[in-house]
Design an enzyme around this catalytic site. Structure first.
Site, PDB file in Angstrom:
ATOM      1  N   ASN A 130       1.151  13.733   4.373  1.00 23.42           N
ATOM      2  CA  ASN A 130       0.308  12.814   5.146  1.00 23.42           C
ATOM      3  C   ASN A 130       0.809  11.376   5.110  1.00 23.42           C
ATOM      4  O   ASN A 130       0.602  10.623   6.056  1.00 23.42           O
ATOM      5  CB  ASN A 130      -1.143  12.864   4.633  1.00 23.42           C
ATOM      6  N   HIS A 138      -1.521  17.030   3.346  1.00 27.90           N
ATOM      7  CA  HIS A 138      -2.753  17.555   3.926  1.00 27.90           C
ATOM      8  C   HIS A 138      -2.476  18.974   4.439  1.00 27.90           C
ATOM      9  O   HIS A 138      -1.410  19.252   5.006  1.00 27.90           O
ATOM     10  CB  HIS A 138      -3.193  16.721   5.136  1.00 27.90           C
ATOM     11  N   CYS A 158      -3.687  10.867  10.459  1.00 22.50           N
ATOM     12  CA  CYS A 158      -2.752  11.790   9.794  1.00 22.50           C
ATOM     13  C   CYS A 158      -3.056  13.257  10.111  1.00 22.50           C
ATOM     14  O   CYS A 158      -2.156  14.053  10.371  1.00 22.50           O
ATOM     15  CB  CYS A 158      -2.761  11.542   8.286  1.00 22.50           C
ATOM     16  N   LYS A 172     -12.413  11.623  14.911  1.00 19.92           N
ATOM     17  CA  LYS A 172     -11.081  11.120  15.248  1.00 19.92           C
ATOM     18  C   LYS A 172     -10.208  12.280  15.717  1.00 19.92           C
ATOM     19  O   LYS A 172      -9.506  12.180  16.726  1.00 19.92           O
ATOM     20  CB  LYS A 172     -10.412  10.465  14.027  1.00 19.92           C
ATOM     21  N   GLY A 178       0.815  -1.215   0.000  1.00 20.99           N
ATOM     22  CA  GLY A 178       0.000   0.000   0.000  1.00 20.99           C
ATOM     23  C   GLY A 178       0.849   1.264   0.000  1.00 20.99           C
ATOM     24  O   GLY A 178       2.078   1.215   0.076  1.00 20.99           O
TER      25      GLY A 178
HETATM   26  P1  A2P Z   1      -3.002  -5.873  -1.155  1.00 18.83           P
HETATM   27  O1  A2P Z   1      -2.279  -4.973  -2.085  1.00 18.83           O
HETATM   28  O2  A2P Z   1      -2.525  -7.302  -1.243  1.00 18.83           O
HETATM   29  O3  A2P Z   1      -4.504  -5.741  -1.191  1.00 18.83           O
HETATM   30  P2  A2P Z   1      -3.693   1.152   0.557  1.00 18.83           P
HETATM   31  O4  A2P Z   1      -4.057   1.812   1.859  1.00 18.83           O
HETATM   32  O5  A2P Z   1      -2.686   1.901  -0.229  1.00 18.83           O
HETATM   33  O6  A2P Z   1      -4.914   0.780  -0.229  1.00 18.83           O
HETATM   34  O7  A2P Z   1      -2.983  -0.235   0.969  1.00 18.83           O
HETATM   35  C1  A2P Z   1      -3.608  -1.198   1.771  1.00 18.83           C
HETATM   36  C2  A2P Z   1      -2.599  -2.288   2.112  1.00 18.83           C
HETATM   37  O8  A2P Z   1      -3.246  -3.230   2.966  1.00 18.83           O
HETATM   38  C3  A2P Z   1      -2.140  -3.092   0.908  1.00 18.83           C
HETATM   39  O9  A2P Z   1      -0.809  -3.497   1.102  1.00 18.83           O
HETATM   40  C4  A2P Z   1      -3.074  -4.283   0.938  1.00 18.83           C
HETATM   41  O10 A2P Z   1      -2.549  -5.435   0.341  1.00 18.83           O
HETATM   42  C5  A2P Z   1      -3.176  -4.511   2.412  1.00 18.83           C
HETATM   43  N1  A2P Z   1      -4.379  -5.279   2.739  1.00 18.83           N
HETATM   44  C6  A2P Z   1      -5.659  -4.934   2.535  1.00 18.83           C
HETATM   45  N2  A2P Z   1      -6.505  -5.917   2.955  1.00 18.83           N
HETATM   46  C7  A2P Z   1      -5.717  -6.912   3.432  1.00 18.83           C
HETATM   47  C8  A2P Z   1      -5.979  -8.192   4.013  1.00 18.83           C
HETATM   48  N3  A2P Z   1      -7.206  -8.662   4.189  1.00 18.83           N
HETATM   49  N4  A2P Z   1      -4.911  -8.953   4.392  1.00 18.83           N
HETATM   50  C9  A2P Z   1      -3.656  -8.500   4.234  1.00 18.83           C
HETATM   51  N5  A2P Z   1      -3.347  -7.297   3.702  1.00 18.83           N
HETATM   52  C10 A2P Z   1      -4.370  -6.501   3.300  1.00 18.83           C
END
Ligand code: A2P
Length: 345
Positions: free
Chosen positions: A314, A241, A128, A212, A12
């Site tokens: 942020n 932000h 954030c 929050k 992410g």
């Molecule tokens: P993935 O890319 O495999 O979905 P962002 O906030 O930029 O959207 O990133 C969210 C992060 O959280 C990503 O790395 C995403 O992985 C991970 N993520 C979301 N849902 C899950 C889950 N159920 N289990 C593990 N990682 C998750």
């Protein structure tokens, strides 16, 4: 002994920034493990001279990890943080899930690092918008005793994660190609627009994001009486932000005094010279570690009031950097022991 680190949510926007920061700051680590959902298995992310493979998070993943930084949303934090702690792993959590839990310190290292001294295994990173607000207001609060804060935010799409960035890019291209922009992530079009709606609405007609800021500020200042009211707005900006902030204090602080106090404050950069058109914008803050403050001026409508304009990256200070500063404090002060590993199970 150097710690083994894990990043949960490594693919992410915040997870990737964490990886960059561990590298940039030469964080003393033994190993770094990357986790995300099953759909990311096998994705490779460079770290120093290596390439790390992303693995799927499971109940066993964090067994041999000393510090895990979670940025994968509330559900993942809720499920996996207690399991991590039970095997002796300290969790630094970027989601909102644990923030208001009395067992979890809510930490901005420049402001309340002392609350890490008796952490119980899960440490919460504030929202954030709260982080950049409080890093600037804490030094003024210490001297002027803030009674009331009114804040309006101008929050970039990266706060929504990679999907927010993708949404504005796609809509902008569609608009320039005379196509109908597709609205998927936000309730309305975000390209060339502003949306006064971040996170979901509550029964009191505030959004969760707004509450929050209110609740986290009270917890960090350890002051349930401080009055905080917020309006949070998503704006078509990629990173950074901004916040328009009004404070009312018990003791008068003039704008000159505020500039002097803030120019000594850790993590803060005073960027304030209206005659030279000097005030921070999100572009100035992108990629920076400091929180910028400008437009400092007296609020003539009340006795002891100031107006300020606060801007930070942020994804960095608002999330990844703050988490890594917490990790650095834990390592430097030998705070990786967990007394009761089963507390959160
Ligand atoms: P993935 O890319 O495999 O979905 P962002 O906030 O930029 O959207 O990133 C969210 C992060 O959280 C990503 O790395 C995403 O992985 C991970 N993520 C979301 N849902 C899950 C889950 N159920 N289990 C593990 N990682 C998750």
């Amino acid at each position: 002994k150097k710690p083994v680190i894990a990043i949960v949510g490594a693919t992410g926007a915040v997870g990737r920034e964490c990886i960059k920061l561990f590298e940039e700051r030469n964080f003393p680590l033994n190993d770094i493990k990357l986790f995300a959902s099953s759909q990311s298995v096998g994705i490779k992310i460079p770290f120093n001279s290596d390439e790390l493979s992303v693995q799927e998070i499971t109940d066993q993943s964090l067994q041999d990890v000393d510090i895990a930084i979670f940025s994968a949303g509330s559900e993942v934090s809720k499920k996996y943080a207690p399991i991590a702690v039970s095997s002796g792993c300290v969790v630094i959590d970027n989601s909102s899930h644990w923030r208001m839990d009395d067992r979890c310190p809510l930490v901005i290292p420049e402001v309340n690092a002392h609350t890490l001294d008796n952490h119980r295994g899960i440490i919460a990173n504030p929202n954030c918008s709260t982080i950049q607000l409080i890093v600037v207001l804490a030094p003024l609060h210490n001297i002027g005793k803030i009674k009331r804060i009114i804040v309006s935010t101008y929050q970039s799409v990266s706060g929504t994660g990679q999907k927010g960035i993708n949404e504005i890019e796609k809509q902008t291209l569609q608009i320039f190609n005379l196509q109908q922009p597709e609205v998927t992530i936000y309730p309305h079009r975000i390209a060339f627009n502003c949306i006064p709606h971040i996170d979901s609405f509550l029964d009191n007609d505030y959004t969760k994001e707004e509450m929050k800021i209110t609740n986290e500020t009270k917890k960090i200042f350890d002051d349930p009486a401080i009055k905080v009211t917020a309006t949070c707005v998503r704006v078509p900006v990629f990173y950074g932000h901004s916040e328009s902030v009004n404070i009312e204090m018990e003791n008068k602080i003039t704008p000159q005094q505020a500039r002097a106090i803030l120019s000594q404050a850790p993590g803060v950069c005073v960027y304030d010279n209206p005659k030279e058109n000097m005030y921070p914008t999100p572009l100035d803050a992108t990629g920076e570690d400091l929180t910028f403050v400008g437009r400092i001026r007296e609020d003539h409508s009340i006795d002891n009031g100031l107006n300020l304009w606060i801007v930070a990256d942020n994804v960095r200070k608002g999330a990844a950097l703050n988490a890594i500063q917490i990790a650095e404090h834990l390592v430097n002060n030998d705070l990786l022991t967990i007394d009761n590993p089963n507390l959160f199970l």
